[in-house]
Structure formats: C-alpha cells, structure tokens
Design a protein around this motif. Structure first.
Motif, PDB file in Angstrom:
ATOM      1  N   ASP A   1       2.034   2.138 -17.895  1.00  0.00           N
ATOM      2  CA  ASP A   1       2.432   1.713 -16.557  1.00  0.00           C
ATOM      3  C   ASP A   1       1.954   2.736 -15.532  1.00  0.00           C
ATOM      4  O   ASP A   1       2.096   3.948 -15.724  1.00  0.00           O
ATOM      5  N   ALA A   2       1.407   2.236 -14.436  1.00  0.00           N
ATOM      6  CA  ALA A   2       0.965   3.107 -13.347  1.00  0.00           C
ATOM      7  C   ALA A   2       1.231   2.409 -12.025  1.00  0.00           C
ATOM      8  O   ALA A   2       1.141   1.178 -11.929  1.00  0.00           O
ATOM      9  N   TYR A   3       1.554   3.196 -11.025  1.00  0.00           N
ATOM     10  CA  TYR A   3       1.827   2.651  -9.695  1.00  0.00           C
ATOM     11  C   TYR A   3       0.500   2.630  -8.932  1.00  0.00           C
ATOM     12  O   TYR A   3      -0.018   3.668  -8.523  1.00  0.00           O
ATOM     13  N   ILE A   4      -0.040   1.427  -8.771  1.00  0.00           N
ATOM     14  CA  ILE A   4      -1.398   1.231  -8.282  1.00  0.00           C
ATOM     15  C   ILE A   4      -1.367   0.511  -6.939  1.00  0.00           C
ATOM     16  O   ILE A   4      -0.547  -0.384  -6.711  1.00  0.00           O
ATOM     17  N   SER A   5      -2.307   0.884  -6.061  1.00  0.00           N
ATOM     18  CA  SER A   5      -2.373   0.279  -4.723  1.00  0.00           C
ATOM     19  C   SER A   5      -3.807  -0.163  -4.446  1.00  0.00           C
ATOM     20  O   SER A   5      -4.715   0.673  -4.338  1.00  0.00           O
ATOM     21  N   LEU A   6      -3.998  -1.473  -4.352  1.00  0.00           N
ATOM     22  CA  LEU A   6      -5.325  -2.049  -4.131  1.00  0.00           C
ATOM     23  C   LEU A   6      -5.410  -2.621  -2.720  1.00  0.00           C
ATOM     24  O   LEU A   6      -4.734  -3.595  -2.391  1.00  0.00           O
ATOM     25  N   PRO A   7      -6.229  -2.015  -1.858  1.00  0.00           N
ATOM     26  CA  PRO A   7      -6.335  -2.513  -0.475  1.00  0.00           C
ATOM     27  C   PRO A   7      -7.063  -3.846  -0.412  1.00  0.00           C
ATOM     28  O   PRO A   7      -8.005  -4.100  -1.173  1.00  0.00           O
ATOM     29  N   GLY A   8      -6.601  -4.698   0.502  1.00  0.00           N
ATOM     30  CA  GLY A   8      -7.221  -6.008   0.702  1.00  0.00           C
ATOM     31  C   GLY A   8      -7.792  -6.139   2.104  1.00  0.00           C
ATOM     32  O   GLY A   8      -8.365  -5.190   2.655  1.00  0.00           O
ATOM     33  N   ASP A   9      -7.617  -7.308   2.689  1.00  0.00           N
ATOM     34  CA  ASP A   9      -8.186  -7.589   4.011  1.00  0.00           C
ATOM     35  C   ASP A   9      -7.516  -6.742   5.093  1.00  0.00           C
ATOM     36  O   ASP A   9      -6.337  -6.402   5.011  1.00  0.00           O
ATOM     37  N   ALA A  10      -8.295  -6.433   6.104  1.00  0.00           N
ATOM     38  CA  ALA A  10      -7.771  -5.679   7.252  1.00  0.00           C
ATOM     39  C   ALA A  10      -8.436  -6.174   8.531  1.00  0.00           C
ATOM     40  O   ALA A  10      -9.585  -6.643   8.513  1.00  0.00           O
ATOM     41  N   HIS A  11      -7.707  -6.079   9.628  1.00  0.00           N
ATOM     42  CA  HIS A  11      -8.233  -6.457  10.946  1.00  0.00           C
ATOM     43  C   HIS A  11      -7.688  -5.477  11.977  1.00  0.00           C
ATOM     44  O   HIS A  11      -6.505  -5.118  11.948  1.00  0.00           O
ATOM     45  N   VAL A  12      -8.552  -5.039  12.852  1.00  0.00           N
ATOM     46  CA  VAL A  12      -8.148  -4.195  13.981  1.00  0.00           C
ATOM     47  C   VAL A  12      -8.609  -4.879  15.251  1.00  0.00           C
ATOM     48  O   VAL A  12      -9.795  -5.178  15.426  1.00  0.00           O
ATOM     49  N   GLU A  13      -7.639  -5.138  16.128  1.00  0.00           N
ATOM     50  CA  GLU A  13      -7.951  -5.784  17.416  1.00  0.00           C
ATOM     51  C   GLU A  13      -7.470  -4.870  18.537  1.00  0.00           C
ATOM     52  O   GLU A  13      -6.335  -4.381  18.535  1.00  0.00           O
ATOM     53  N   VAL A  14      -8.364  -4.568  19.459  1.00  0.00           N
ATOM     54  CA  VAL A  14      -8.038  -3.717  20.593  1.00  0.00           C
ATOM     55  C   VAL A  14      -8.320  -4.498  21.864  1.00  0.00           C
ATOM     56  O   VAL A  14      -9.480  -4.745  22.219  1.00  0.00           O
ATOM     57  N   GLN A  15      -7.246  -4.946  22.502  1.00  0.00           N
ATOM     58  CA  GLN A  15      -7.333  -5.662  23.774  1.00  0.00           C
ATOM     59  C   GLN A  15      -8.393  -6.752  23.730  1.00  0.00           C
ATOM     60  O   GLN A  15      -9.312  -6.814  24.558  1.00  0.00           O
ATOM     61  N   GLY A  16      -8.246  -7.607  22.704  1.00  0.00           N
ATOM     62  CA  GLY A  16      -9.104  -8.770  22.579  1.00  0.00           C
ATOM     63  C   GLY A  16     -10.402  -8.546  21.830  1.00  0.00           C
ATOM     64  O   GLY A  16     -11.123  -9.507  21.537  1.00  0.00           O
TER      65      GLY A  16
ATOM     66  N   ASN B   1     -12.312  -7.374  18.374  1.00  0.00           N
ATOM     67  CA  ASN B   1     -12.145  -7.099  16.952  1.00  0.00           C
ATOM     68  C   ASN B   1     -13.145  -6.028  16.506  1.00  0.00           C
ATOM     69  O   ASN B   1     -14.343  -6.137  16.777  1.00  0.00           O
ATOM     70  N   LEU B   2     -12.629  -5.013  15.848  1.00  0.00           N
ATOM     71  CA  LEU B   2     -13.457  -3.900  15.381  1.00  0.00           C
ATOM     72  C   LEU B   2     -13.603  -3.958  13.869  1.00  0.00           C
ATOM     73  O   LEU B   2     -12.644  -4.253  13.150  1.00  0.00           O
ATOM     74  N   ALA B   3     -14.792  -3.673  13.373  1.00  0.00           N
ATOM     75  CA  ALA B   3     -15.013  -3.590  11.929  1.00  0.00           C
ATOM     76  C   ALA B   3     -14.101  -2.516  11.345  1.00  0.00           C
ATOM     77  O   ALA B   3     -13.983  -1.412  11.901  1.00  0.00           O
ATOM     78  N   CYS B   4     -13.451  -2.828  10.224  1.00  0.00           N
ATOM     79  CA  CYS B   4     -12.454  -1.905   9.699  1.00  0.00           C
ATOM     80  C   CYS B   4     -12.193  -2.150   8.224  1.00  0.00           C
ATOM     81  O   CYS B   4     -12.614  -3.162   7.648  1.00  0.00           O
ATOM     82  N   ILE B   5     -11.485  -1.215   7.615  1.00  0.00           N
ATOM     83  CA  ILE B   5     -10.899  -1.384   6.284  1.00  0.00           C
ATOM     84  C   ILE B   5      -9.499  -0.788   6.317  1.00  0.00           C
ATOM     85  O   ILE B   5      -9.156  -0.001   7.213  1.00  0.00           O
ATOM     86  N   THR B   6      -8.674  -1.158   5.342  1.00  0.00           N
ATOM     87  CA  THR B   6      -7.402  -0.477   5.127  1.00  0.00           C
ATOM     88  C   THR B   6      -7.532   0.368   3.864  1.00  0.00           C
ATOM     89  O   THR B   6      -8.605   0.433   3.255  1.00  0.00           O
ATOM     90  N   HIS B   7      -6.440   1.000   3.469  1.00  0.00           N
ATOM     91  CA  HIS B   7      -6.550   2.013   2.415  1.00  0.00           C
ATOM     92  C   HIS B   7      -5.460   1.875   1.362  1.00  0.00           C
ATOM     93  O   HIS B   7      -4.388   1.313   1.604  1.00  0.00           O
ATOM     94  N   SER B   8      -5.766   2.435   0.201  1.00  0.00           N
ATOM     95  CA  SER B   8      -4.797   2.488  -0.877  1.00  0.00           C
ATOM     96  C   SER B   8      -3.550   3.240  -0.420  1.00  0.00           C
ATOM     97  O   SER B   8      -3.646   4.336   0.126  1.00  0.00           O
TER      98      SER B   8
END
Length: 583
Positions: free
Chosen positions: A61-76, A78-85
């Motif tokens: 057993d291991a506590y695992i974190s897999l990042p998925g989709d991400a979106h960053v919007e700044v005042q209308g 959309n900026l290319a981005c990722i999220t993190h484990s």
C-alpha cells in the motif's frame, strides 16, 4: 583492485542491450500503481531472472497522487497550465482569489505579506517548501511561474513516503498549478504596477491509497547459498515510475541498472558480498513511497547487512557532459572520484547528498552514492533555475527516446559498473570515515568560534578528532594483507561506524522516522547551535535553543562514542591477536 579486470568489465557495457530495454520502456507511461506500470515491472523481473538473479515482486500500500486536468483563468484569459501531485483538487467551479506576488516563495518573501484567502504567485518550480509556507500562511492556492517555457511536473508534498497518522496533517491544503515563465512574468509585472488581478484555479488530482509494485532481485556473493540471510550486500536502486514516458528519467537509469547487473553477475565468483537490485514505484507520485516502505518493512535486514546504497537516476541524457557535481556521502567520495576519473575522464568536486532521490536509508545509517552522475554544463539555461540541470525535457512530455545520447549512456553506465565493482570485489568496504570526521571538525570549529564561552563544544571536538585519528589508523592497517578473521573484524567495525555516523550527518538523527522532504544542512542535529549563534545569550529564544542544543550535543556525542569504540576495539584486536594477523 585488479585494474585489468575492471577495464574488461567496463568494456562489456553494451549500448545495443541498453537501447533494447529503452525501446520496451518507450511503449508505456508508468504512473505509480497503474496496470501499465505493473506490466513494465514484469519485464524488469523477466530480464533480471534471465541474468541469474532471484527475484521477488512485492506489492504494498502506498499513498499516491496522480495529477489530472487543470485550468487557469485570469480575467477571462485561459493560460496553459498543469497541476501537481498532492495538490488539492479544486471545487467543481474552480478556486477564485486575488493574486499576491511572493517572489521565489522563500520565508523572507512571505514575510509581511497577507496572503490569507488569496492565491500566491511564486517564481520557480512548485516545491514542497513553497507549498508548506503557502499552506501555513493561509493561502487558498498557489500559481507557480515555471523557470522556463516548459511546464515541469512536480510533487509538492513535504511528507517523505506515505504519511503516518502524525504526518498526514502536513500534506498541502492548497490548489497548486504551474504556468509558463512568460505568463508568470506578465502577471508579476501587472501586479507590480498596482493592478488587482483575480485568478481562477481548477485542478483534478486523484490522491489515495493504491497497491504499488516493488521489484527486488538478488545474488549472493561467492561461497554463499541462495538463502543466506547473513552475508552483507550492496544495494543498487532506482525508480521505475515515470512522468509521461520518462525515457531519461528514469528509463535510461533502469537500463543502466540492468546492464550493471548483467555484467557483474558474470564474475560472481569474485564477489566478496551480495548484490541486491531494487526497482521502486512511488518516487514521482508518492514522494519516495516505495523506498520508504522498503526501509520500514526490511529495517532489520538492511541494518544488519547493507554496506552501501548506490542510486541510479537519469543517465544518458543529451548534453549531460558535466561530471564534477555527482553527489555522494563523505565516506564514499573516494570511490566516486576513482570511478568518474577512470571511466568518465572527469574530476569530481563532489556535492553533498541532498534530501531526495530515494535516499530513504539515512536513518538506518547506510552510506549512499549518486542519484545520477552527469548534468548539463555550467552556462546552459537550466543552471541556477533547477536543482538538477538535466535538460529542458526533465519532468515533461518531451522526455522521449531522442533525449538519450548513446555515448553518454555508455559513459554513465561504465561509471556505475566501476562503482559497483569497487564495492563488490573488496572484502572490507572502502568506507573512509576520516573524511566524515574532517567535515564534522570544520562544522564544530566554526560553531565553537561563534559561540565562544556561551557553549562548550570542546568535548565534541576532541571526540571528533579522535574519530579522525582512529579512522586514519584503520585505513592504513587495511592496506596490509588481512586474514579472514581480520576482514570480519574490520567489516563489522565499519558497519557499526556507519550506523552511528550517517544518521547524524544526513538526518536529524532518528533512525526510524523519515525527515521531511525539505533541504537540510550538513549534520542537521547541529541546527539548534547554528540558530543560537544568531541570538544574544540573555534572550528567551536563546535559552529555549540552549535546551535543544544540549540534546543535540548528547546525540552527536553518543554517535561519536559509538563510532570510536567500534574502531578502537577493532584496532586493538588487530594489534593484539596473532590469529588476526595476515595468513
């Protein structure tokens, strides 16, 4: 050491064999705990069996974190981005807040800023240190501006390995995303001009307990049976999980491990010790959960038998020509220097092993080496911006087969063959604790000068100088022929010394707990004394620190006494017992 044999072994490194492995690794993304990763582990197991190793494929057993989709919007926009484990997932409609620029996200950058309920904009990679500071300051989210135009996958948890009931509260509690350096610079400039900016962060992160694989392959040394559970061994390890296809990090390193195992097995009759090869999962998505679990589950076996840990990471990268900064613990720097000089043509300056790279065995007291040997040379764009300048493709989808330079892969693998053979082929492990003592003397002399009459470190200095003298004396004695009984005596002494000294040089000194995945100075137990130097003697804070400092001195003093006792006992027996003289 037989140089002719060493050259012959290193000459056997086959680029064809390693590229064959890499073509297999290129078929799968190997995220921790996924079916694709397990399929790739089965390939590793098949190859190690083919080379003659006894293999065990563990599941834990291991506590695992897999990042998925991400979106960053700044005042209308959309900026290319990722999220993190280990980022928190955002609410369904995202997390909205005002941006506050916190520079590089250091303690001094957060000082005096009100970031509670806001989103911090930090320059640089998403790291556990910044994440921890942001969480403690009450930030809602973190927006990191990459050091370059690429979006580098990161893990932001400061918890080493799977959390315990005591450390689970230290996991990040913010939403974390990264945007390009250019987009971050534009936001920074707008904030500096006085503009109020709101951002909306959306992130999906799959965090939880998963079953993850761990492959152990082992061969005993000459004369030992397959089930010998007493013979000492050398541990060769590297992670198999990846970001994206991860052909440099860590496919090439796994190819190096397989090749080292293949070549060394051919001369097993000359091994003085066993070789254990471990492939971890959970490095990238579990903060070293695989190696940490193994340290816990096999603590007694590792404590009794493991002579040294050699880690393999990111070999063969295009342009990674600089060999001067490979990391190694102080007592093994001579081994590393010789391997890099003879097989890489470089002169190792050396760099202290940091708190990373599956170095989960410091608490046990196991001397360690490497975590990769080559990197981009000074003057290239990554220097000063990345902890390990390994090429722009590091932790990105660009880490593909074309980022492997076959000649550099051969060079790196020859260095590892040379290193492992130095450790396997000599009956007494080449551990030079005089170097460890020299470094500790320097630390203590600096502190003693700064603290003057406030804190007496003379006792520790005396014992550390005794350590240096004892280690040097043993080193000279080991240059002479030794009987088998003398070999056992010396090896046992060096094992005892490593269990005493490695924990105080590379951890806070607790042999059973894992320190956080944060930067540490050399000899971490000395930190209360370093902090004491900054304060006036009569301040309350100084008196509190003095309590911690006394305990730190006791911890280090016990380690020194244990090490000196082991060395002095060994030297006394070598001097006094004719049965231990050379046969």
């Amino acid at each position: 050491m037989n140089k002719a044999l060493m050259d012959r072994l290193c000459d056997q490194v086959s680029v064809t064999e390693m590229m064959r492995h890499l073509e297999v690794f290129a078929r799968r993304m190997k995220y921790s705990g996924t079916p694709e990763e397990l399929e790739s582990f089965l390939y590793l197991q098949e190859e190690m069996r083919r080379y003659g190793y006894r293999t065990t494929l563990l599941s834990h057993d291991a506590y695992i974190s897999l990042p998925g989709d991400a979106h960053v919007e700044v005042q209308g926009q959309n900026l290319a981005c990722i999220t993190h484990s280990f980022s928190r997932s955002s609410p369904p409609n995202g997390l909205r807040g005002k941006l506050v620029h916190v520079g590089k996200g250091r303690v001094e950058d957060f000082a005096g800023l009100d970031v509670a309920g806001k989103i911090v904009l930090a320059e640089g990679l998403a790291t556990p240190a910044v994440s921890m500071l942001a969480s403690r300051a009450g930030a809602l989210g973190q927006l990191h501006a990459s050091p370059d135009e690429h979006l580098h996958e990161m893990i932001v948890s400061p918890v080493w390995g799977s959390p315990t009931h005591e450390t689970v509260a230290n996991l990040p509690d913010t939403v974390v995303c990264t945007i390009s350096g250019a987009d971050g610079a534009r936001l920074r400039d707008r904030l500096a001009a006085g503009e109020t900016i709101e951002a909306n962060l959306s992130a999906k992160v799959d965090t939880g307990w998963r079953k993850t694989p761990l492959l152990v392959a082992e061969l005993p040394g000459s004369g030992a049976s397959e089930d010998d559970d007493e013979q000492p061994f050398v541990l060769l390890s590297g992670h198999h999980d990846t970001w994206h296809y991860g052909l440099m990090d860590n496919g090439a390193a796994n190819a190096t491990m397989l090749e080292v195992a293949r070549i060394c097995a051919r001369e097993r009759k000359l091994w003085a010790h066993g070789l254990r090869v471990a492939f971890w999962s959970g490095h990238s998505h579990g903060r070293y959960s695989g190696s940490s679990w193994y340290a816990d589950a096999y603590w007694d076996d590792l404590n009794r038998r493991c002579l040294a840990h050699v880690n393999v990471d990111s070999t063969g990268g295009v342009g990674n020509t600089d060999l001067t900064h490979a990391m190694t613990s102080s007592e093994l720097i001579g081994v590393a220097r010789l391997a890099i000089r003879e097989q890489g043509g470089g002169e190792l300056q050396g760099r202290r092993l940091g708190r990373g790279g599956d170095q989960s065995f410091f608490g046990i007291g196991i001397p360690a080496m490497y975590g990769g040997v080559g990197e981009q040379p000074p003057g290239t764009p990554m220097h000063g911006k990345f902890p390990h300048p390994l090429g722009w493709w590091w932790h990105t989808p660009g880490d593909t087969l074309d980022k492997i330079d076959p000649e550099i892969l051969v060079r790196d693998t020859r260095i590892y063959v040379h290193t492992i053979w130095q450790l396997l082929s000599v009956a007494v492990p080449p551990l030079d604790f005089a170097e460890n003592a020299r470094r500790l003397v320097a630390e203590l002399e600096t502190l003693s000068g700064a603290l003057a009459e406030r804190f007496d470190l003379s006792g520790l200095l005396r014992r550390t100088r005794d350590l240096h003298s004892n280690a040097e004396t043993l080193r000279r004695r080991l240059a002479d022929p030794l009987s088998s009984a003398a070999v056992e005596e010396a090896r046992g002494a060096l094992l005892a010394v490593s269990r005493a000294l490695v924990p105080i040089e590379y951890s806070r000194g607790d042999r059973f707990e894992q320190d956080p995945a944060l930067m540490q100075p050399a000899f971490p137990p000395l930190q209360p004394l370093r902090e004491l130097c900054k304060l006036q003697a009569e301040e309350d804070a100084a008196k509190f620190l003095s309590v911690s400092a006394m305990r730190a001195c006791n911890r280090i003093g016990l380690a020194l006494d244990t090490a000196n006792s082991a060395l002095e006992k060994c030297l006394s027996r070598l001097d006094a017992e004719p049965s231990l003289a050379a046969e």
